[in-house]
Design an enzyme around this catalytic site. Structure first.
Site, PDB file in Angstrom:
ATOM      1  N   GLU A 132       0.836  -1.166  -0.010  1.00 13.69           N
ATOM      2  CA  GLU A 132      -0.026   0.027   0.040  1.00 13.69           C
ATOM      3  C   GLU A 132       1.126   1.091  -0.028  1.00 13.69           C
ATOM      4  OE1 GLU A 132      -2.815   2.669   2.948  1.00 13.69           O
ATOM      5  OE2 GLU A 132      -2.769   0.179   3.363  1.00 13.69           O
ATOM      6  N   ARG A 165      -0.105  10.214   0.852  1.00  9.11           N
ATOM      7  CA  ARG A 165       0.159  11.336   1.675  1.00  9.11           C
ATOM      8  C   ARG A 165       1.482  12.285   1.157  1.00  9.11           C
ATOM      9  NH1 ARG A 165       0.557   7.578   7.333  1.00  9.11           N
ATOM     10  NH2 ARG A 165      -1.447   6.471   6.816  1.00  9.11           N
ATOM     11  N   THR A 194      -4.423   6.036   1.323  1.00  4.74           N
ATOM     12  CA  THR A 194      -5.256   7.704   1.447  1.00  4.74           C
ATOM     13  C   THR A 194      -6.000   8.029   0.544  1.00  4.74           C
ATOM     14  OG1 THR A 194      -3.126   7.828   2.668  1.00  4.74           O
ATOM     15  CG2 THR A 194      -4.421   9.723   2.688  1.00  4.74           C
ATOM     16  N   LYS A 244     -11.234  -1.791   6.447  1.00  2.00           N
ATOM     17  CA  LYS A 244      -9.908  -1.486   7.260  1.00  2.00           C
ATOM     18  C   LYS A 244     -10.550  -0.747   8.611  1.00  2.00           C
ATOM     19  CE  LYS A 244      -6.721   2.461   6.961  1.00  2.00           C
ATOM     20  NZ  LYS A 244      -5.940   3.473   6.122  1.00  2.00           N
TER      21      LYS A 244
END
Length: 213
Positions: free
Chosen positions: A45, A49, A73, A133
């Site tokens: 992943e 960011r 994100t 998640k």
């Protein structure tokens, strides 16, 4: 795993830990991914960011076909489209909206939506998402919260992320509704800055060994 389209559950089942990767230098992307794959960790992943996130996803998708690279994100339909264009094979979001869910479904991009409350779980399930998640896991109630959810949400499988470390990962992986965990400890910033790829490979191997809980 080959390049076939994978479900969120299949991605979660590939290994006990999904590394949460924040890259500031695109030059680190490929050797970092190669080091993780060498240690047995293939589902990666790469978060959005930093401004370099998309270019890093694209570089890994092109140069490390053994890796299954996704985007973290992801917060909007635009993010989802950009990630799919860059070669991401799945998306992970910090929260959930129906607009994001629809966008990923239309793109056929597996989504692991972030949830922190029972209401958010119900909203995601209403749109067809049963693999979620739990974020931020430790701050939002930790393993006690996940145990409490086993009753009303027995059909949901979780990837807790946020505050997960090598020290507490086994506690979460021992829960019957947890398939894997997400964590950043596999990719220490100092290791990437120093080009210490062997350390990242060693951390990946240790993470794979967490399967035996």
């Amino acid at each position: 795993m080959d390049q076939q389209r994978l479900t969120a559950l299949e991605l979660m089942q590939d290994g006990p830990v999904i590394p949460v990767i924040v890259l500031n230098d695109p030059a680190h992307a490929v050797p970092m991914a190669q080091a993780l794959v060498a240690g047995g960790v293939r589902v990666l992943e790469v978060t959005l960011r930093t401004p370099q996130g998309l270019s890093c996803i694209e570089a890994i998708a092109r140069a490390v076909p053994e890796a299954i690279v996704g985007a973290g994100t992801v917060r909007s339909a635009g993010d989802a489209q950009a990630c799919a264009n860059a070669g991401a094979r799945f998306a992970v979001s910090p929260g959930y909206t129906s607009a994001l869910g629809r966008a990923c479904q239309e793109l056929r991009l597996p989504l692991l939506p972030g949830v922190a409350t029972s209401g958010e779980i119900m909203a995601a399930q209403a749109d067809g998402f049963n693999e979620l998640k739990f974020f931020p896991a430790v701050q939002a109630g930790g393993s006690a919260m996940l145990k409490a959810w086993q009753g009303p949400f027995g059909d949901v499988r979780f990837c807790p992320t946020g505050g997960i470390s090598q020290g507490n990962a086994r506690e979460f992986l021992a829960l019957k509704n947890v398939v894997c965990v997400g964590g950043s400890w596999l990719v220490p910033v100092e290791a990437m800055e120093q080009g210490d790829w062997s350390r990242i490979t060693a951390l990946a191997r240790e993470a794979v060994a967490l399967r035996a809980v």
